[in-house]
Design an enzyme around this catalytic site. Structure first.
Site, mmCIF file in Angstrom:
data_model
loop_
_atom_site.group_PDB
_atom_site.id
_atom_site.type_symbol
_atom_site.label_atom_id
_atom_site.label_comp_id
_atom_site.label_asym_id
_atom_site.label_seq_id
_atom_site.Cartn_x
_atom_site.Cartn_y
_atom_site.Cartn_z
ATOM 1 N N LYS A 74 0.819 -1.212 0.000
ATOM 2 C CA LYS A 74 0.000 0.000 0.000
ATOM 3 C C LYS A 74 0.853 1.262 0.000
ATOM 4 O O LYS A 74 0.639 2.165 -0.796
ATOM 5 C CB LYS A 74 -0.945 0.025 1.205
ATOM 6 N N ARG A 92 -0.398 -9.845 13.038
ATOM 7 C CA ARG A 92 -0.857 -8.611 12.393
ATOM 8 C C ARG A 92 -1.799 -8.924 11.232
ATOM 9 O O ARG A 92 -2.794 -8.222 11.021
ATOM 10 C CB ARG A 92 0.342 -7.782 11.911
ATOM 11 N N ARG A 114 11.839 -7.315 4.861
ATOM 12 C CA ARG A 114 11.861 -5.892 5.213
ATOM 13 C C ARG A 114 12.359 -5.703 6.640
ATOM 14 O O ARG A 114 13.137 -4.796 6.924
ATOM 15 C CB ARG A 114 10.459 -5.281 5.053
ATOM 16 N N ARG A 157 14.404 -4.504 12.086
ATOM 17 C CA ARG A 157 13.231 -4.584 12.968
ATOM 18 C C ARG A 157 13.201 -5.967 13.625
ATOM 19 O O ARG A 157 12.448 -6.844 13.193
ATOM 20 C CB ARG A 157 11.941 -4.383 12.163
ATOM 21 N N ARG A 217 -10.416 2.363 9.782
ATOM 22 C CA ARG A 217 -10.032 1.052 10.317
ATOM 23 C C ARG A 217 -11.161 0.407 11.116
ATOM 24 O O ARG A 217 -11.041 -0.731 11.535
ATOM 25 C CB ARG A 217 -8.796 1.177 11.207
#
Length: 191
Positions: A13, A144, A127, A133, A88
């Site tokens: 996105k 998630r 990523r 991360r 959301r």
């Protein structure tokens, strides 16, 4: 053009939002960017949001709604916008409807990027490694994706009943996906 972009974490996105917004000559508006801007500028809404963010809590709908309302009322959004990360919740869908109705326009389309779950997990793990991360483990990423399925996918159904959903395969290289998006959206009438 007034658009929403939706899809699970890792669907691309953020990568596609700017190109799509540029294509239609509208601003790409991310709720994360709105939060950071308001907090950074010390606006009254930013000060209030920061209290929740610092406590590790979700910013309440009322604050989020007001930030989005203020942002889409800015001059650069007069001819349209692309929203990423909002709405959301079902309550936010209703709120956004009212915001857009107040301008005399309507939402033109909801772009939904569809992806293969295992491929997205791989994308997000890569990523996480590149961006350092360490908290983005496979278990966290899969959770998630579950939260997205539970909380956000029902909104897609709401927009589907209104005939606004434009689904695009989000798998493939960036340029390929981008072309699919443009082909799908260029035929959508604008309010």
């Amino acid at each position: 053009m007034r658009l929403l972009i939706m899809g699970p974490p890792g669907a691309g996105k953020g990568t596609q939002a700017k190109a799509v917004a540029d294509h239609f000559g509208v601003p790409a508006i991310s709720t994360g960017d709105i939060f950071r801007a308001n907090v950074g500028q010390g606006t009254p809404l930013g000060v209030e949001a920061k209290r929740y963010m610092d406590a590790g809590e979700y910013v309440p709908d009322e604050i989020t709604n007001n930030m989005v309302r203020d942002r889409i009322a800015e001059p650069d959004a007069e001819q349209g916008f692309l929203l990423d990360g909002y709405p959301r919740t079902l309550a936010q869908v209703t709120e956004l409807d009212g915001m857009i109705d107040a301008t005399g326009h309507q939402l033109d389309a909801v772009l939904v990027l569809t992806v293969d779950t295992d491929a997205v997990v791989g994308r997000l793990l890569k990523r996480a490694e590149i961006e350092g991360r360490p908290d983005d483990t496979e278990d966290v990423i899969r959770r998630r994706l579950e939260v997205y399925a539970e909380e956000t996918e029902p909104l897609i159904e709401v927009y589907a009943t209104r005939g606004l959903v434009v689904s695009v395969d989000g798998m493939g290289d960036i340029a390929e996906v981008q072309q699919r998006i443009f082909d799908a959206l260029d035929s959508v009438p604008q309010s």
